[in-house]
Every structure is written in structure tokens, then in C-alpha cells.
Write a protein that holds these residues in place. Structure first.
Motif, PDB file in Angstrom:
ATOM      1  N   SER A 130       0.831  -1.210   0.000  1.00 15.73           N
ATOM      2  CA  SER A 130       0.000   0.000   0.000  1.00 15.73           C
ATOM      3  C   SER A 130       0.865   1.259   0.000  1.00 15.73           C
ATOM      4  N   GLN A 179       1.692   1.636  -3.567  1.00 21.09           N
ATOM      5  CA  GLN A 179       0.534   2.154  -4.310  1.00 21.09           C
ATOM      6  C   GLN A 179       0.439   3.667  -4.126  1.00 21.09           C
ATOM      7  N   ASN A 180       0.709   4.094  -2.880  1.00 22.10           N
ATOM      8  CA  ASN A 180       0.671   5.529  -2.575  1.00 22.10           C
ATOM      9  C   ASN A 180       1.712   6.292  -3.401  1.00 22.10           C
ATOM     10  N   ALA A 192       0.694   6.422  -7.009  1.00 27.64           N
ATOM     11  CA  ALA A 192      -0.374   7.414  -7.178  1.00 27.64           C
ATOM     12  C   ALA A 192       0.226   8.822  -7.222  1.00 27.64           C
ATOM     13  N   TYR A 212      -1.175  -7.998  -4.250  1.00 23.08           N
ATOM     14  CA  TYR A 212      -2.101  -7.794  -3.144  1.00 23.08           C
ATOM     15  C   TYR A 212      -3.181  -8.863  -3.144  1.00 23.08           C
ATOM     16  N   LYS A 237      -6.512 -15.351   3.587  1.00 18.99           N
ATOM     17  CA  LYS A 237      -7.864 -15.879   3.715  1.00 18.99           C
ATOM     18  C   LYS A 237      -7.841 -17.400   3.877  1.00 18.99           C
ATOM     19  N   ASP A 293      -3.272   5.933   6.819  1.00 19.98           N
ATOM     20  CA  ASP A 293      -3.191   4.703   6.028  1.00 19.98           C
ATOM     21  C   ASP A 293      -2.736   5.023   4.596  1.00 19.98           C
ATOM     22  N   PRO A 294      -1.708   4.345   4.105  1.00 18.74           N
ATOM     23  CA  PRO A 294      -1.172   4.680   2.772  1.00 18.74           C
ATOM     24  C   PRO A 294      -2.215   4.596   1.656  1.00 18.74           C
ATOM     25  N   LEU A 295      -3.153   3.641   1.767  1.00 18.25           N
ATOM     26  CA  LEU A 295      -4.141   3.526   0.687  1.00 18.25           C
ATOM     27  C   LEU A 295      -5.088   4.713   0.685  1.00 18.25           C
ATOM     28  N   ALA A 347      -3.280   7.437  -0.785  1.00 20.81           N
ATOM     29  CA  ALA A 347      -3.195   7.271  -2.241  1.00 20.81           C
ATOM     30  C   ALA A 347      -4.432   7.842  -2.909  1.00 20.81           C
ATOM     31  N   GLN A 394      -7.868   5.673 -12.860  1.00 21.28           N
ATOM     32  CA  GLN A 394      -7.470   4.270 -12.770  1.00 21.28           C
ATOM     33  C   GLN A 394      -6.847   3.970 -11.413  1.00 21.28           C
ATOM     34  N   THR A 395      -5.993   4.885 -10.940  1.00 23.53           N
ATOM     35  CA  THR A 395      -5.358   4.664  -9.633  1.00 23.53           C
ATOM     36  C   THR A 395      -6.381   4.692  -8.519  1.00 23.53           C
ATOM     37  N   GLN A 406      -8.113   1.405  -8.473  1.00 24.64           N
ATOM     38  CA  GLN A 406      -7.250   0.358  -7.938  1.00 24.64           C
ATOM     39  C   GLN A 406      -7.138   0.437  -6.418  1.00 24.64           C
ATOM     40  N   ALA A 407      -6.932   1.642  -5.881  1.00 22.69           N
ATOM     41  CA  ALA A 407      -6.825   1.786  -4.428  1.00 22.69           C
ATOM     42  C   ALA A 407      -8.113   1.314  -3.764  1.00 22.69           C
ATOM     43  N   ASP A 432     -10.150  -0.962  -4.939  1.00 25.90           N
ATOM     44  CA  ASP A 432     -10.163  -2.430  -5.001  1.00 25.90           C
ATOM     45  C   ASP A 432      -9.329  -3.032  -3.878  1.00 25.90           C
ATOM     46  N   LEU A 433      -8.128  -2.450  -3.675  1.00 29.75           N
ATOM     47  CA  LEU A 433      -7.244  -2.998  -2.640  1.00 29.75           C
ATOM     48  C   LEU A 433      -7.911  -2.885  -1.279  1.00 29.75           C
ATOM     49  N   GLN A 450     -10.588  -5.473  -0.932  1.00 32.20           N
ATOM     50  CA  GLN A 450     -10.030  -6.814  -0.723  1.00 32.20           C
ATOM     51  C   GLN A 450      -9.622  -7.018   0.718  1.00 32.20           C
ATOM     52  N   THR A 451      -9.069  -5.956   1.327  1.00 38.10           N
ATOM     53  CA  THR A 451      -8.671  -6.058   2.726  1.00 38.10           C
ATOM     54  C   THR A 451      -9.893  -6.258   3.615  1.00 38.10           C
ATOM     55  N   ASP A 470     -12.602  -7.614   2.727  1.00 36.36           N
ATOM     56  CA  ASP A 470     -13.133  -8.951   2.463  1.00 36.36           C
ATOM     57  C   ASP A 470     -12.525 -10.015   3.374  1.00 36.36           C
ATOM     58  N   LEU A 471     -11.323  -9.723   3.870  1.00 36.53           N
ATOM     59  CA  LEU A 471     -10.677 -10.704   4.765  1.00 36.53           C
ATOM     60  C   LEU A 471     -11.516 -10.935   6.017  1.00 36.53           C
TER      61      LEU A 471
END
Lengths: 126, 139
Positions: free
Chosen positions: A18, A21-22, A25, A106, A114, B2-4, B7, B119-120, B123-124, B126-127, B130-131, B133-134
Motif C-alpha cells: 500500500s 501504491q501511494n 499514485a 495484493y 484468507k 493509512d497509505p491507501l 493514495a 485508474q489509480t 485500484q486503491a 479495489d485494494l 479486498q482487505t 473482504d478478509l
């Protein structure tokens, strides 16, 4: 019982991804900024190896760079071809490739966590 | 932070900068034939925009911001059109220093950069999902 290392490792990789990703971006947002130099994080392997002491942020104005964020470095452009007229070194295609790689990694990471979690639950249930 | 999440913030700053650029381009194109309102006066002057990287203090990420809105100081186009209200005594009219081709190229570039930022953001997002979803109960 052996301590399970996977969750810590997985969460560190997720954090590294992440942060990356940052950074990507940031590169894409600055794709048209004059004199901006593209940046990237160091590979995960080297981040794993050197985990150092970190300074505490005690004031709102302090830069709170995590251990991972400190690994962000400027990428040196291979040759002058990659440098645009404005002194910018961001290549959009390359950055989009990177986001693809981040996404794949990721997904793999989250999938592994999971399934591991499911395995643990299986031993606990019944 | 949080980096995401940061982002997302970085990409949003990119979207904002690129859309401001698009606004400037459309102002230039809209005013491509705007002459002055009295004989011999200056017409619309082409506007320019420049970006700068700005470090976000909370996360250390590099946002982008509009640094300066300037004007293009190049010479005006001059055309012979005695019937025009803005024509001087020789019948010459000053027209804006806007080149439609340059504006179009600029518009395309802003468009591409906007798409890349979108797009970015996707994507962020989505990530992050997904987290989350855990935590969902797996079947």
C-alpha cells in the motif's frame, strides 16, 4: 506448537504494497509537474532486512514517516530519453504497469491470508 | 494515515489539477475569437497553467497542486477586417494569441492524465475492499 509467522509477514507485505501504491499514485498525479522526479520504494526483500528504530511524532507538524515510507527513493532515469522537456521523469505506462503488479501481489497476499485463516478455523471448529 | 487512503487523496489532487487545466483549455478555446470592445484595444490573452508537487505533511506523499495561472505573452494575431468593431484606423484587428491546435493537444494530454488518475483511484478502492473482504465470513 510452532509460532505462525505467516500473518505478520503477510501484513508487512500488504503494508509495503500500500505504501508503493501511494508512491505510484503520487507519480501519476504529478505526471505533468515540471521538474518532478519519479519515485519508487525499495524492494520488499531489502525492507524486510533492515527494520530500524523509528522516531516518535509528538507534534501535529512532525513528519510521520513510517519505516516503510522512509524507503522511498527517487528513481534515476536510465538515460536522457526518459526525461521530458519539462524535466519530468514520470513514464505513465511504467506507472500503470506497476499498479498492475501491485494489484496482483495484493490479491495473492489477501488470498493466502484468507485460506490460512480458513485452515486455522477448521482446526478450531468441531 | 493509512497509505491507501492517502493514495486516494493524492489521486484526487491529480484529478483536481487536471480538471483545472481542462477548464483553462476550454476558456482559451471559447475565447479564441474574442476581440477587444473598442478600436485598437487588446483582445483576450491566452491563459496558461503550471503545476507543482506539494508534500502532504500527514503522510509524506506528494500531492499535486496548481502553482500558477499565468498569461501567454506572445504577440497577438493581426488580421485585416475593416468591418470589425475592434478594427483600428488601418482596418487591422487584433485577435487572441490562441492556437486551437495547441489547445487541442493540451486537452488530450489533460484527458489522458485524468484517466490515469481515475485508474489509480479504482485500484486503491479495489485494494481496500479486498482487505475488508478478509473480515467476511468465508464459506
Amino acid at each position: 506448537m510452532e509460532p505462525i509467522q505467516l500473518f505478520e509477514l503477510a501484513s508487512r507485505q500488504a503494508q509495503w504494497l500500500s505504501v508503493r501504491q501511494n508512491v505510484v499514485a503520487g507519480n501519476i498525479a504529478n505526471a505533468n509537474t515540471p521538474h518532478y522526479k519519479a519515485r519508487d520504494v525499495q524492494p520488499f526483500e531489502s525492507v524486510l532486512q533492515n527494520t530500524g528504530v523509528q522516531m516518535a511524532a509528538t507534534h501535529r507538524a512532525h513528519f510521520t514517516e513510517s519505516a516503510d515510507a522512509a524507503q522511498v527513493t527517487e528513481v534515476s532515469a536510465l538515460d536522457d530519453v526518459a526525461v521530458q522537456q519539462s524535466g519530468n521523469t514520470v513514464a505513465l505506462e511504467e506507472e500503470l504497469m506497476k499498479t498492475g503488479a501491485i494489484k496482483r501481489d495484493y490479491e495473492l497476499n489477501a488470498g493466502l491470508v484468507k485460506s490460512f485463516h480458513r485452515m486455522i478455523l477448521m482446526t478450531v471448529r468441531k | 494515515m493509512d497509505p491507501l487512503t492517502s493514495a486516494l487523496k493524492v489521486s484526487a489532487s491529480g484529478l483536481q489539477a487536471e480538471s483545472t487545466r481542462l477548464r483553462i483549455v476550454s476558456e482559451n478555446i471559447a475565447n479564441a475569437r474574442s476581440t477587444g470592445d473598442a478600436p485598437g484595444t487588446d483582445p483576450y490573452r491566452r491563459k496558461t497553467i503550471s503545476f507543482a508537487a506539494e508534500v502532504d505533511r500527514a503522510s509524506g506523499a506528494s500531492l499535486v497542486e496548481v502553482e500558477r495561472l499565468g498569461t501567454d505573452d506572445s504577440d497577438f494575431n493581426v488580421e485585416f477586417d475593416p468591418g470589425n468593431p475592434a478594427a483600428d484606423e488601418k482596418g487591422m484587428v487584433k485577435l487572441p494569441n490562441v492556437n486551437i491546435l495547441i489547445e487541442m493537444a493540451d486537452m488530450r494530454e489533460a484527458n489522458r492524465a485524468y484517466e490515469a488518475n481515475l485508474q489509480t483511484i479504482k485500484q486503491a478502492r479495489d485494494l481496500i475492499s479486498q482487505t475488508i473482504d478478509l473480515l467476511r465470513a468465508s464459506q
